[in-house]
Design an enzyme around this catalytic site. Structure first.
Site, PDB file in Angstrom:
ATOM      1  N   ASP A 111      12.942   4.737   3.560  1.00 28.54           N
ATOM      2  CA  ASP A 111      11.980   3.610   4.423  1.00 28.54           C
ATOM      3  C   ASP A 111      12.601   2.957   5.557  1.00 28.54           C
ATOM      4  O   ASP A 111      12.162   2.967   6.718  1.00 28.54           O
ATOM      5  CB  ASP A 111      11.544   2.683   3.320  1.00 28.54           C
ATOM      6  CG  ASP A 111      10.903   3.271   2.161  1.00 28.54           C
ATOM      7  OD1 ASP A 111      10.562   4.719   2.216  1.00 28.54           O
ATOM      8  OD2 ASP A 111      10.399   2.669   1.270  1.00 28.54           O
ATOM      9  N   ALA A 136       0.926  -0.963  -0.105  1.00 24.66           N
ATOM     10  CA  ALA A 136       0.071   0.029   0.155  1.00 24.66           C
ATOM     11  C   ALA A 136       0.792   1.393  -0.145  1.00 24.66           C
ATOM     12  O   ALA A 136       0.306   2.270   0.146  1.00 24.66           O
ATOM     13  CB  ALA A 136      -0.814   0.030   1.206  1.00 24.66           C
ATOM     14  N   SER A 175       5.259   0.941   3.126  1.00 24.48           N
ATOM     15  CA  SER A 175       6.636   0.079   3.334  1.00 24.48           C
ATOM     16  C   SER A 175       6.675  -0.993   4.335  1.00 24.48           C
ATOM     17  O   SER A 175       7.523  -1.047   5.426  1.00 24.48           O
ATOM     18  CB  SER A 175       7.689   1.321   3.786  1.00 24.48           C
ATOM     19  OG  SER A 175       9.014   0.768   3.056  1.00 24.48           O
TER      20      SER A 175
HETATM   21  P1  ADP Z   1       5.364  -2.329   0.348  1.00 22.12           P
HETATM   22  O1  ADP Z   1       4.999  -0.864  -0.393  1.00 22.12           O
HETATM   23  O2  ADP Z   1       4.381  -2.588   1.415  1.00 22.12           O
HETATM   24  O3  ADP Z   1       6.791  -2.263   1.252  1.00 22.12           O
HETATM   25  P2  ADP Z   1       6.671  -4.362  -1.153  1.00 22.12           P
HETATM   26  O4  ADP Z   1       6.135  -4.880  -2.319  1.00 22.12           O
HETATM   27  O5  ADP Z   1       7.850  -3.467  -1.109  1.00 22.12           O
HETATM   28  O6  ADP Z   1       5.345  -3.394  -0.583  1.00 22.12           O
HETATM   29  O7  ADP Z   1       6.644  -5.483  -0.006  1.00 22.12           O
HETATM   30  C1  ADP Z   1       5.701  -6.373   0.097  1.00 22.12           C
HETATM   31  C2  ADP Z   1       6.402  -7.513   0.456  1.00 22.12           C
HETATM   32  O8  ADP Z   1       7.043  -7.667   1.904  1.00 22.12           O
HETATM   33  C3  ADP Z   1       5.213  -8.676   0.558  1.00 22.12           C
HETATM   34  O9  ADP Z   1       4.873  -9.165  -0.782  1.00 22.12           O
HETATM   35  C4  ADP Z   1       6.036  -9.692   1.346  1.00 22.12           C
HETATM   36  O10 ADP Z   1       6.773 -10.491   0.664  1.00 22.12           O
HETATM   37  C5  ADP Z   1       6.772  -9.143   2.256  1.00 22.12           C
HETATM   38  N1  ADP Z   1       5.975  -8.690   3.639  1.00 22.12           N
HETATM   39  C6  ADP Z   1       5.401  -7.656   3.893  1.00 22.12           C
HETATM   40  N2  ADP Z   1       4.851  -7.820   5.046  1.00 22.12           N
HETATM   41  C7  ADP Z   1       4.719  -9.246   5.394  1.00 22.12           C
HETATM   42  C8  ADP Z   1       4.140 -10.134   6.496  1.00 22.12           C
HETATM   43  N3  ADP Z   1       3.427  -9.696   7.292  1.00 22.12           N
HETATM   44  N4  ADP Z   1       4.446 -11.514   6.256  1.00 22.12           N
HETATM   45  C9  ADP Z   1       5.399 -11.966   5.365  1.00 22.12           C
HETATM   46  N5  ADP Z   1       5.844 -11.107   4.537  1.00 22.12           N
HETATM   47  C10 ADP Z   1       5.594  -9.698   4.273  1.00 22.12           C
HETATM   48 MG    MG Z   2       8.369  -1.786  -0.142  1.00 27.25          MG
END
Ligand code: ADP
Ligand code: MG
Length: 380
Positions: free
Chosen positions: A171, A122, A125
């Site tokens: 981040d 979203a 980060s």
């Molecule tokens: P964001 O903008 O939220 O940082 P990203 O695509 O950079 O989005 O990172 C999201 C990735 O981080 C997810 O696809 C997953 O691999 C990992 N991740 C984030 N939160 C979790 C969680 N609660 N449990 C396991 N993996 C997570």
């Molecule tokens: Mg990210």
């Protein structure tokens, strides 16, 4: 149930015993300073009260075993001979193990339960939060000193080199070094961090447009190139080195699109510094106006906003209690951020939800946040 209790309880049922430590690392929102980071400029994010949590205990052998409650999966890896593979979420943990060992840390193994209320993908980060929570977990079981800036750089390196996402330092730095009740003014050239207090009675409200187009790499590269070209024109390393007066004196010599791109970056750096000053003197009204001006500059000069972000910002400003609002993040979708009188935050959220849905026919996600402390580890 709070997430600390949730990981503690889940640990007991999944690993048949008590966790030894609980670690946590927050997501973030950038209050002001957009598209300034790669111009060596200033950003001012805050850590939010949404985090990745891990309950863990040291394990026999040099192995890490993690149960992700959000993905309902258990997976593990050995600290020796790390190899990249497909399992996406585990790669963030392996990447952190890899960079820490590469940097000379001797790591112990652990087993843990992981969960998070940072929404995934979203723009808040969740990935940096996961990296810093992992670094905290290794620090807690391996017993080395916690150096926030160093850990942030290693987290960024894990994301760049292991996961393969080319992110900047903001981040990880805010997730590692955030300060409760404060935003952090970060100098992206020196990585100097200055806390700036958010006054009581103000909520930071994140407004997710529910669109995910994102700035594609050609639009991003084009803007970077435009910035570099104008920096060269002024004979400096980066646009950070051009102040508003210098820019104004010579802007007539620039072609329109180059002038507008540079004007955004140069005035945004100025706004970001002014925003930190406004917080230091407790002038939340001034901060709100700087957010408004930032949005106009991103929309008209940098041209990275979109219909949904503009609609969201309009809805926010029309709602009672709003002190200022702007898009946040790279643009073309994602989130806006608003500064709102805390007592009216819930009503604000309802009103923005209804009006945004009416305007663009999408359901937004709204998160009322407070500024939280960066990554922490404590005995369970
Ligand atoms: P964001 O903008 O939220 O940082 P990203 O695509 O950079 O989005 O990172 C999201 C990735 O981080 C997810 O696809 C997953 O691999 C990992 N991740 C984030 N939160 C979790 C969680 N609660 N449990 C396991 N993996 C997570
Ligand atoms: Mg990210």
């Amino acid at each position: 149930m709070n997430l600390e209790q949730k990981v503690r309880d889940a640990f007991k049922s999944r690993f048949a015993g008590q966790p030894a430590m609980i670690v946590r690392a927050p997501g973030r929102v950038n209050l002001i300073g957009e598209h300034t980071d790669y111009n060596d400029g200033f950003v001012m994010p805050m850590a939010i009260d949404r985090s990745v949590w891990i309950a863990l205990r040291p394990a026999q052998g040099r192995r890490v075993t993690v149960h992700s409650l959000d993905f309902d999966k258990r997976d593990s890896f050995a600290l020796e001979g790390l190899q990249k593979n497909q399992s996406k979420w585990l790669e963030y943990l392996k990447g952190v193990a890899w960079v820490l060992q590469e940097a000379g840390y001797t790591l112990a193994g652990w087993e843990g339960v992981l969960t998070s209320d940072v929404p995934i993908g979203a723009g808040l980060s969740s990935s940096a939060a996961l990296e810093l929570a992992t670094a905290r977990a290794f620090q807690a079981v391996s017993g080395f000193d916690w150096e926030p800036k160093k850990m942030a750089l290693l987290g960024q390196r894990a994301e760049n080199k292991w996961v393969g996402v080319n992110c900047g330092i903001m981040d990880q730095l805010i997730s590692a070094a955030g300060k409760a009740g404060h935003a952090l003014l970060i100098d992206c050239r020196s990585l100097d961090c200055q806390p700036a207090p958010l006054p009581a009675g103000v909520a930071v409200v994140i407004l997710d447009t529910a669109t995910r187009r994102g700035l594609d790499s050609s639009a991003y590269n084009e803007r970077r190139l435009q910035c570099e070209t104008v920096a060269k024109f002024f004979g400096v390393k980066a646009l950070r080195d051009v102040d508003v007066a210098t820019f104004e004196a010579r802007q007539g010599e620039l072609e329109d699109v180059f002038r507008r791109r540079a004007r955004h970056v140069i005035t945004e750096d100025d706004r970001t510094l002014k925003a930190a000053e406004a917080l230091r003197r407790g002038d939340i009204g001034a901060l709100g106006r700087l957010l408004d001006a930032s949005h106009a500059s991103l929309r008209d000069d940098y041209e990275v906003s979109c219909q949904e972000l503009n609609a969201m910002v309009d809805c926010a400003r029309d709602a009672a209690g709003c002190l200022g609002a702007r898009m946040t993040g790279a643009g073309f979708g994602g989130c806006a951020v608003a500064l709102v009188e805390e007592a009216r935050a819930e009503v604000f959220a309802q009103s923005v939800t209804a009006n945004y849905e009416k305007a663009v026919n999408l359901k937004p996600h709204i998160y009322v946040c407070q500024a939280a402390e960066g990554a922490e580890a404590r005995p369970a």
